[in-house]
Design a protein around this motif. Sequence first.
Motif, PDB file in Angstrom:
ATOM      1  N   GLY A   1      -7.943  40.996   8.791  1.00  0.00           N
ATOM      2  CA  GLY A   1      -6.771  41.661   9.371  1.00  0.00           C
ATOM      3  C   GLY A   1      -5.792  42.169   8.349  1.00  0.00           C
ATOM      4  N   GLY A   2      -6.271  42.434   7.111  1.00  0.00           N
ATOM      5  CA  GLY A   2      -5.388  42.904   6.049  1.00  0.00           C
ATOM      6  C   GLY A   2      -5.044  44.374   6.164  1.00  0.00           C
ATOM      7  N   ASP A   3      -4.074  44.808   5.367  1.00  0.00           N
ATOM      8  CA  ASP A   3      -3.643  46.215   5.305  1.00  0.00           C
ATOM      9  C   ASP A   3      -4.508  46.913   4.253  1.00  0.00           C
ATOM     10  OD1 ASP A   3      -2.259  48.559   4.307  1.00  0.00           O
ATOM     11  OD2 ASP A   3      -0.477  47.882   5.381  1.00  0.00           O
ATOM     12  N   ILE A   4      -5.352  47.857   4.675  1.00  0.00           N
ATOM     13  CA  ILE A   4      -6.304  48.481   3.751  1.00  0.00           C
ATOM     14  C   ILE A   4      -5.591  49.289   2.673  1.00  0.00           C
ATOM     15  CG2 ILE A   4      -6.678  50.538   5.181  1.00  0.00           C
ATOM     16  CD1 ILE A   4      -9.289  48.742   2.956  1.00  0.00           C
ATOM     17  N   TYR A   5      -4.407  49.851   2.980  1.00  0.00           N
ATOM     18  CA  TYR A   5      -3.692  50.640   1.973  1.00  0.00           C
ATOM     19  C   TYR A   5      -3.160  49.737   0.861  1.00  0.00           C
ATOM     20  CZ  TYR A   5      -3.787  54.120   5.733  1.00  0.00           C
ATOM     21  OH  TYR A   5      -4.181  54.988   6.732  1.00  0.00           O
ATOM     22  N   CYS A   6      -2.643  48.572   1.246  1.00  0.00           N
ATOM     23  CA  CYS A   6      -2.179  47.603   0.239  1.00  0.00           C
ATOM     24  C   CYS A   6      -3.365  47.064  -0.566  1.00  0.00           C
ATOM     25  CB  CYS A   6      -1.450  46.439   0.915  1.00  0.00           C
ATOM     26  SG  CYS A   6       0.177  46.865   1.558  1.00  0.00           S
ATOM     27  N   ALA A   7      -4.439  46.712   0.151  1.00  0.00           N
ATOM     28  CA  ALA A   7      -5.622  46.153  -0.521  1.00  0.00           C
ATOM     29  C   ALA A   7      -6.220  47.169  -1.490  1.00  0.00           C
ATOM     30  CB  ALA A   7      -6.661  45.736   0.511  1.00  0.00           C
TER      31      ALA A   7
ATOM     32  N   ALA B   1      -5.577  52.325  24.144  1.00  0.00           N
ATOM     33  CA  ALA B   1      -6.198  51.440  23.153  1.00  0.00           C
ATOM     34  C   ALA B   1      -6.960  52.286  22.148  1.00  0.00           C
ATOM     35  CB  ALA B   1      -7.140  50.449  23.838  1.00  0.00           C
ATOM     36  N   ASP B   2      -6.772  51.958  20.873  1.00  0.00           N
ATOM     37  CA  ASP B   2      -7.500  52.733  19.870  1.00  0.00           C
ATOM     38  C   ASP B   2      -8.049  51.828  18.780  1.00  0.00           C
ATOM     39  OD1 ASP B   2      -5.074  52.166  18.597  1.00  0.00           O
ATOM     40  OD2 ASP B   2      -5.161  53.988  17.403  1.00  0.00           O
ATOM     41  N   PHE B   3      -9.128  52.321  18.163  1.00  0.00           N
ATOM     42  CA  PHE B   3      -9.735  51.602  17.048  1.00  0.00           C
ATOM     43  C   PHE B   3      -8.829  51.696  15.826  1.00  0.00           C
ATOM     44  CE2 PHE B   3     -14.007  52.559  19.080  1.00  0.00           C
ATOM     45  CZ  PHE B   3     -14.263  51.230  19.414  1.00  0.00           C
ATOM     46  N   SER B   4      -8.713  50.603  15.107  1.00  0.00           N
ATOM     47  CA  SER B   4      -7.921  50.571  13.881  1.00  0.00           C
ATOM     48  C   SER B   4      -8.790  51.014  12.701  1.00  0.00           C
ATOM     49  CB  SER B   4      -7.399  49.155  13.659  1.00  0.00           C
ATOM     50  OG  SER B   4      -6.865  49.020  12.368  1.00  0.00           O
ATOM     51  N   ALA B   5      -8.334  52.035  11.971  1.00  0.00           N
ATOM     52  CA  ALA B   5      -8.994  52.516  10.735  1.00  0.00           C
ATOM     53  C   ALA B   5     -10.507  52.616  10.887  1.00  0.00           C
ATOM     54  CB  ALA B   5      -8.631  51.590   9.572  1.00  0.00           C
ATOM     55  N   ILE B   6     -10.952  53.255  11.978  1.00  0.00           N
ATOM     56  CA  ILE B   6     -12.374  53.223  12.318  1.00  0.00           C
ATOM     57  C   ILE B   6     -13.263  53.859  11.249  1.00  0.00           C
ATOM     58  CG2 ILE B   6     -12.202  55.283  13.765  1.00  0.00           C
ATOM     59  CD1 ILE B   6     -14.535  52.275  14.363  1.00  0.00           C
ATOM     60  N   GLU B   7     -12.861  55.011  10.721  1.00  0.00           N
ATOM     61  CA  GLU B   7     -13.730  55.661   9.730  1.00  0.00           C
ATOM     62  C   GLU B   7     -13.820  54.846   8.443  1.00  0.00           C
ATOM     63  OE1 GLU B   7     -13.566  59.885   8.995  1.00  0.00           O
ATOM     64  OE2 GLU B   7     -12.862  60.281  11.039  1.00  0.00           O
TER      65      GLU B   7
ATOM     66  N   ARG C   1     -11.843  46.532  15.337  1.00  0.00           N
ATOM     67  CA  ARG C   1     -10.608  46.017  15.945  1.00  0.00           C
ATOM     68  C   ARG C   1      -9.940  47.136  16.731  1.00  0.00           C
ATOM     69  NH1 ARG C   1      -5.619  44.496  12.365  1.00  0.00           N
ATOM     70  NH2 ARG C   1      -4.389  45.996  13.551  1.00  0.00           N
ATOM     71  N   ALA C   2      -9.507  46.805  17.934  1.00  0.00           N
ATOM     72  CA  ALA C   2      -8.756  47.776  18.743  1.00  0.00           C
ATOM     73  C   ALA C   2      -7.359  47.229  18.994  1.00  0.00           C
ATOM     74  CB  ALA C   2      -9.463  48.035  20.065  1.00  0.00           C
ATOM     75  N   ASP C   3      -6.383  48.107  18.949  1.00  0.00           N
ATOM     76  CA  ASP C   3      -4.996  47.756  19.260  1.00  0.00           C
ATOM     77  C   ASP C   3      -4.575  48.580  20.467  1.00  0.00           C
ATOM     78  OD1 ASP C   3      -4.687  46.084  16.942  1.00  0.00           O
ATOM     79  OD2 ASP C   3      -4.608  47.923  15.762  1.00  0.00           O
ATOM     80  N   GLY C   4      -3.664  48.036  21.268  1.00  0.00           N
ATOM     81  CA  GLY C   4      -3.287  48.780  22.465  1.00  0.00           C
ATOM     82  C   GLY C   4      -1.878  48.470  22.932  1.00  0.00           C
ATOM     83  N   TYR C   5      -1.457  49.221  23.931  1.00  0.00           N
ATOM     84  CA  TYR C   5      -0.127  49.042  24.517  1.00  0.00           C
ATOM     85  C   TYR C   5      -0.115  49.688  25.894  1.00  0.00           C
ATOM     86  CZ  TYR C   5       0.130  53.722  22.478  1.00  0.00           C
ATOM     87  OH  TYR C   5      -0.142  55.020  22.126  1.00  0.00           O
TER      88      TYR C   5
END
Length: 645
Positions: free
Chosen positions: A410-416, A384-390, A633-637
Amino acid sequence: MPILSIDIETYSDVDLTKCGVYAYSDSPNFEILLFAYAFDEKPTQIVDLACGEQLPERVLAALEDPAVTKAAFNAQFERTCISKYLGRKLSPEGWQCTAVQSAMLALPLSLDNVGEVLNIQRKKLKEGADLVRFFSMPCKPTKANGGRIRNRPEDAPEKWERFKTYCIRDVDAEREIRQKLWKFPIPESEMELYRMDQEINDRGILVDQQLVENAVLCDNQYRQMVTARAYELTGLSNPNSPAQIKGWLAEHGVEAEKLDKKTVKGLISETDGEVLEVLKLRLLMAKTSVKKYEAIERSVCSDGRVHGLLQFYGANRTGRWAGRLVQVQNLPQNHIPDLELARTLVKEQRFEDLDLLYDSTPEVLSELIRTAFVPKPGCRFIVADFSAIEARVLAWFAGEQWRLDTFAEGGDIYCASASKMFGVPVVKHGVNGHLRQKGKIAELALGYGGAVGALTSMGALDMGIQEEELQPLVSQWRNSNPHITKFWWEVDAAAVKAVKERTEVVLGNLCFTYRSGILFVTLPSGRKLSYIKPRMTQNRFGRESLSYEGVGESKKWMRIETYGPKLVENIVQATARDLLAQAMLRLRNEGFEIVMHIHDEAVLEVPDGVSDVDEICRIMSEAPDWAAGLPLRADGYACAFYKKN
């Protein structure tokens, strides 16, 4: 609370620097030679275990008593070695590491260097390194030494007495450092994290040793085959030699100043025939796939696990963990879709099939390195890891609302970011999708005051962005993020004011304080970043700027320039570290076993069917009280071997 200060001298036939203390002490030939100790302020005593002396009962009792503080510089070494000597694992409870206490003030990570910086009276003895080499490491058998493979006390009695003096001096040096730092104790919150870190290192992570051994074998065989073909094509005595290859290329009409990866790839697109094949072979021969496999092989212990992969407070500017031994923080990513098949082919030594099915055997081996780490039987990994934490932390500090809203939704920061910069909607794989790449490179390069140089070093030109577009990209990003740009210079002004006026400056949820010749930046978590002997100096542009003393890029103690954006980078990365540390603490307190963590990611060894990914991500995503309003937000697998999803 009583304090027992300890330093030990040891012997092992395993290389400590290459294999770590766990493999070092796991050797059947490991032994503790000398045990120096002191209770509180009493004189230091030495126990000569190599010559048959025994540890006093009081010392043995203190080692087991959590009410007695056991202090040492790099205490993990002493605790691990003494555990092996006693035949039972000593809990990290009750142990205190003076190296961590020093690192929290951004002092060097070695006893010798800390002693120099603090100018202690009882510095580490310079001859110690020679004595350690003589008594603590194997020696080459010669006629002169009677063919022996190690040196014992009776082989050099005078040296042995000096070795005992050296061991005693290390305890005295550690105690003097602790006395000098008495105003700056390790907070209990960090001690709790240190104990968790020691538990994770003690637990270690299981290795698929069959995969590791066969990956090394496969690489050796492949390298021999490639080199043989290069001999055949070029007729050179050493086709691995850059000078010889450059000469051969020149004879075939190709001038090459350098033979780095980028240059060779450029030449490949312009050549054909034998020259093309030689250049491709050059790339294959230069690919170092197995160094990390070899590091795993060296470091694995008799329990089949590698221990001690991460050092607490190893990056002492921010307090982040530092990678050790295998350097798991920079493992190659995996992109091949059928990792399971590739692993099977390597494990079954089907190397010809591997070469047939994949474009590059070295590349496949490189991508399989992560998969060498596996859960124990009956378990799986949950990663599990933090999404775009910095990016989230930076926006939170600066109050850049549109970014916080993007993350919260929950948007895409690169697109935004691209949308904000270019004033048009940007959708990944959709409308204006081509602009997302520009948003991404700007996001990665410009958050900490970076400009054209940062974009270039991030590979903007290689991505097809034109040189004349770089400066406008910088301006567009900064105009789109006015609060972040303003925050850089607010931090700069706060730090400068604190140093110039010897005062305390509050900036939002940060506090800048000058005390005892140190600039402290108190983070929202309550942890402090330290900048020693700060003062105003003239920078290379002839302007006044802040500088401090610290460990520079050359690994030497030196004066270092800093400014607002650089301080912001430290603050953001340190806060991201605190968020991961707190998340791991919550996971550990819920009964989960962490086996490894990398930057913003935790790897857990979880019994099959016990827990799901969503639960672990939920625990990680809880913001601490001090981080109210930060959209985590954290995502995991789940996976049967470690990999990037």
